[in-house]
Design an enzyme around this catalytic site. Sequence first.
Site, PDB file in Angstrom:
ATOM      1  N   HIS A   1       0.458   5.365   6.585  1.00  0.00           N
ATOM      2  CA  HIS A   1       0.614   5.794   5.201  1.00  0.00           C
ATOM      3  C   HIS A   1       0.944   7.273   5.101  1.00  0.00           C
ATOM      4  O   HIS A   1       0.268   8.098   5.712  1.00  0.00           O
ATOM      5  CB  HIS A   1      -0.662   5.493   4.414  1.00  0.00           C
ATOM      6  CG  HIS A   1      -1.015   4.043   4.405  1.00  0.00           C
ATOM      7  ND1 HIS A   1      -1.888   3.492   5.310  1.00  0.00           N
ATOM      8  CD2 HIS A   1      -0.570   3.045   3.617  1.00  0.00           C
ATOM      9  CE1 HIS A   1      -1.984   2.196   5.071  1.00  0.00           C
ATOM     10  NE2 HIS A   1      -1.197   1.894   4.051  1.00  0.00           N
TER      11      HIS A   1
ATOM     12  N   ASP B   1      -4.109   7.078  10.093  1.00  0.00           N
ATOM     13  CA  ASP B   1      -3.791   5.707  10.501  1.00  0.00           C
ATOM     14  C   ASP B   1      -2.360   5.575  10.995  1.00  0.00           C
ATOM     15  O   ASP B   1      -1.982   4.552  11.564  1.00  0.00           O
ATOM     16  CB  ASP B   1      -4.085   4.709   9.383  1.00  0.00           C
ATOM     17  CG  ASP B   1      -3.222   4.911   8.135  1.00  0.00           C
ATOM     18  OD1 ASP B   1      -2.196   5.608   8.207  1.00  0.00           O
ATOM     19  OD2 ASP B   1      -3.588   4.364   7.080  1.00  0.00           O
TER      20      ASP B   1
ATOM     21  N   SER C   1       0.802  -1.224   0.000  1.00  0.00           N
ATOM     22  CA  SER C   1       0.000   0.000   0.000  1.00  0.00           C
ATOM     23  C   SER C   1       0.833   1.270   0.000  1.00  0.00           C
ATOM     24  O   SER C   1       0.346   2.330  -0.393  1.00  0.00           O
ATOM     25  CB  SER C   1      -0.945   0.010   1.206  1.00  0.00           C
ATOM     26  OG  SER C   1      -0.218  -0.149   2.412  1.00  0.00           O
TER      27      SER C   1
END
Length: 229
Positions: A208, A205, A57
């Site tokens: 990221h 989060d 990701s």
Amino acid sequence: MRFNLHRSFYFTAILLLGLSVFSCSEKKVETTQTEVTTEAATETKSDEKIILFFGNSLTAAYGIDPEDGFAGLTQQRIDSLGLKYRVINGGLSGETTAGGLSRLDWFLEDKPDIFILELGGNDGLRGIKLTETKSNLLKIIDKVRSKFPDTKIILAGMQIPPNMGQDYATEFTNMYPAVAEEKDVTLIPFLLEDVGGIPELNLPDGIHPTEEGHKIVFETIWPYIEQTL
């Protein structure tokens, strides 16, 4: 850059939250990313060389526009220099080294002139045995070289907080230079240098990077790409 104690506690707590986010969104992101990479591969012109980012990701620029991620920023820099390279984003949310190894063949239908390998972070967060992770990284490199011996390979190093224990975290960090030395590939010591563990450069989060964070990551990786062009 190493995680300091304050950042480590912050990062550890937020990582556990982020893993649950991955599980809920993984199928949706997988579908979207597959469509994007399929389109990119189809549009690649025969006279263009390929730069393939193969990762999770982080590569996929989770949470932001992919064009603002470090892979997208690489394409923008390439275009600004008038170079005939096309960047293919092979990032997939939640990807492990085992998953990467299993889907690699699809991305090797066309020769990547530069292959940036960014995997292992999810293995570390899940506590997967590092002997398995290292073996998968070695096999990925071997598979690329077996089919395309002239492809230049860059390995993106990663660090994790000590939520699985300090020994595990240390061994994880040391795994990347060991792989790079064994396979004689270029190593980026830490992909998230000056970004990892810094709240203002990451999404809520805590895992990221934001658009600003991706700009910093791009500046970290660009010199390694530039020297291979």
